[in-house]
Every structure is written in C-alpha cells, then in structure tokens.
Write an enzyme that holds these catalytic residues in place. Structure first.
Site, PDB file in Angstrom:
ATOM      1  CB  ALA A  79      -0.911   0.004   1.221  1.00  0.00           C
ATOM      2  CG  ASN A 108       2.015  -7.913   5.435  1.00  0.00           C
ATOM      3  OD1 ASN A 108       2.649  -8.897   5.758  1.00  0.00           O
ATOM      4  ND2 ASN A 108       1.834  -7.549   4.170  1.00  0.00           N
ATOM      5  CG  HIS A 145       0.844   3.439   4.705  1.00  0.00           C
ATOM      6  ND1 HIS A 145       1.158   2.458   5.611  1.00  0.00           N
ATOM      7  CD2 HIS A 145      -0.260   3.001   4.034  1.00  0.00           C
ATOM      8  CE1 HIS A 145       0.288   1.464   5.488  1.00  0.00           C
ATOM      9  NE2 HIS A 145      -0.574   1.769   4.548  1.00  0.00           N
TER      10      HIS A 145
END
Length: 271
Positions: free
Chosen positions: A128, A194, A224
């Site tokens: 991602a 992850n 993020h």
C-alpha cells in the site's frame, strides 16, 4: 517481423479479497497475454467463482507441471512458509504480499537459499506504499533513520490487539497505540502492519525501522507516512489509500501494486 511474446502463466495463492481484486483487474485489463493458470486454497469448497480456465489446487506439490512464470501469494503469513519453496522451484518468481512472514529470519533464509539454488526470484511488492523505490535506492548509501507511521480508521483495527490497548469505539481524535520496531509491529499486527516489513526490507531492516500505529476516527482511508534520513538526503512522503471494499484492513493500492508487478513481467517498457 515482430516476435510474438508468450503468454505469462500465473498462479494465485489464496482467494481472498486481494487476489479476487487482482483477478478482476486482470480480466478488465488483460489483452490475452496473462493467464491465471491456478488458484491455490486451503479449502476447495470455499473457493467460488475462480477465473475460467484456472485449476483449483490445495497442495504445494500441485504447482509442478503447470509451467508457471509467476506465483503471487496473498493468503496470510502461514501460506508463505507452506507454498514458498514449491513456488520458487516451479516458477521463475514468487511475489509475497504477506511480508510479515519475513519476520521469521529462518524462513527468509530458507526461501533465499531455495531461490538461489533454483535460479528464481523472491519479489517484494510495494504493498500500500509509495516511495519504496526511493528508500531502496537511498539505502545504497548509509541510512540514519526510517520511520513509518500507519494511520487507519478505528474499524480497520478491530479484531487486532489494538482493541485491548485503546477504546476504538469511543475515540474522538487520532491516537497512537503502538511505537516500536517494524519486526514487532508486523508480528503483533500482521493484517494491518504487514506493510512495515516492506519499508524495512527496502531500507535499514526490521529492527532499526521505527513504526507508529495510529487509530484516527477522522481518517477517510488507510494512511502511511514515511520519513527517511541519510547520506542521500531526506525523504518525506504521505499516502492515503482507499480500503478494499471487501476488507477494510487492506488497501486498494495493495492489489493495484500487485497488478502492476504482474503486468511488468510482460511489458516491453517497464515503469
């Protein structure tokens, strides 16, 4: 005369939200040059609507004889250990989405040894994230620090150890509930953190990469924030992803990054 390129033969390990989305996108975009040759699952009875022409398999030995070019895993960290060696033995590359499996150094060493002996590759997709290529390039010179902050809505943290650390249902502002190494974050929160293994393996490793996990009731997606400092200079990057409609713990970008990886195995111009 233009030489025709052979069709890429792909196996998907797992038939959850990510791999179903990959199959959907490939069906929309494919020009007939990518074939999903097999879908691997633990329970065949639960695998419905697999792609036409794909063989349903339940054991690693069944990868033999499928003439595979690429195996893509998105079935959870246990699947990496179960399928990894067979994937590397029977395909030229094995792409691992459940990178939290690599918190197990012995497993990673074993798969690297298998890849070296078979002449195959282990591929770490960007998940991602954005900017992983920049961190990987920067790591050619000494890196002083990499910090990865993961911000998701409270709903995305349900069913994880976060429930015992903060009151997810009554949050009124962004709240950090974990700060530690990438190894610890991915080990304790494998479904949500992850991705921290990806930034760690690209840069300064699982134990030196710092991770902060945040639940934010105002977050519209899965966010993020990456920060890196070193001899190369400074990198600061933020991305907010839409969650997968069928799994709020995963991001749409995770599936998109895997589709890009798959398609790049066939492209003349790789981007």
């Amino acid at each position: 005369m233009t030489q025709s390129r052979k069709k890429l033969r792909l196996a998907l390990i797992g038939w959850g939200a990510i791999n179903r989305r990959i199959a959907e996108l490939l069906a929309e975009r494919s020009k007939g040059d990518i074939a999903i040759a097999a879908v691997a699952v633990r329970n065949a009875a639960a695998a419905i609507n697999i792609p036409a022409g794909a063989e349903l398999i339940t054991g690693p030995g069944e990868l033999a004889g499928l003439n595979l070019d690429l195996v893509v895993e998105a079935a959870g960290r246990e699947a990496v250990g179960i399928w990894g060696e067979a994937a590397l033995a029977h395909a030229s590359a094995f792409a691992v989405a459940s990178t939290s499996a690599f918190c197990d150094d012995a497993l990673l060493d074993r798969l690297i040894a298998t890849a070296e002996s078979r002449g195959s590759q282990i591929l770490i997709p960007p998940g991602a994230l954005a900017g992983i290529d920049g961190i990987a390039a920067a790591s050619l010179l000494p890196l002083d620090e990499v910090v990865h902050r993961i911000v998701k809505p409270p709903a995305a943290w349900r069913g994880t150890p976060a429930e015992s650390l903060i009151a997810l249902d009554t949050l009124t502002e962004a709240t950090a509930f974990f700060s530690g190494s990438a190894r610890e974050a991915a080990s304790r929160f494998p479904q949500n953190a992850n991705v921290a293994v990806i930034s760690a393996l690209a840069g300064i490793g699982l134990d030196r990469t710092r991770v902060e996990l945040v639940a934010d009731p105002a977050a519209a997606g899965n966010g993020h924030q990456l920060s890196a400092r070193g001899a190369f200079g400074k990198l600061d990057l933020a991305i907010e992803n839409r969650p997968l409609a069928t799994n709020p713990k995963s991001s749409e970008m995770t599936a998109l990054g895997l589709v890009r990886l798959i398609e790049n195995r066939m492209r003349t111009l790789v981007r």
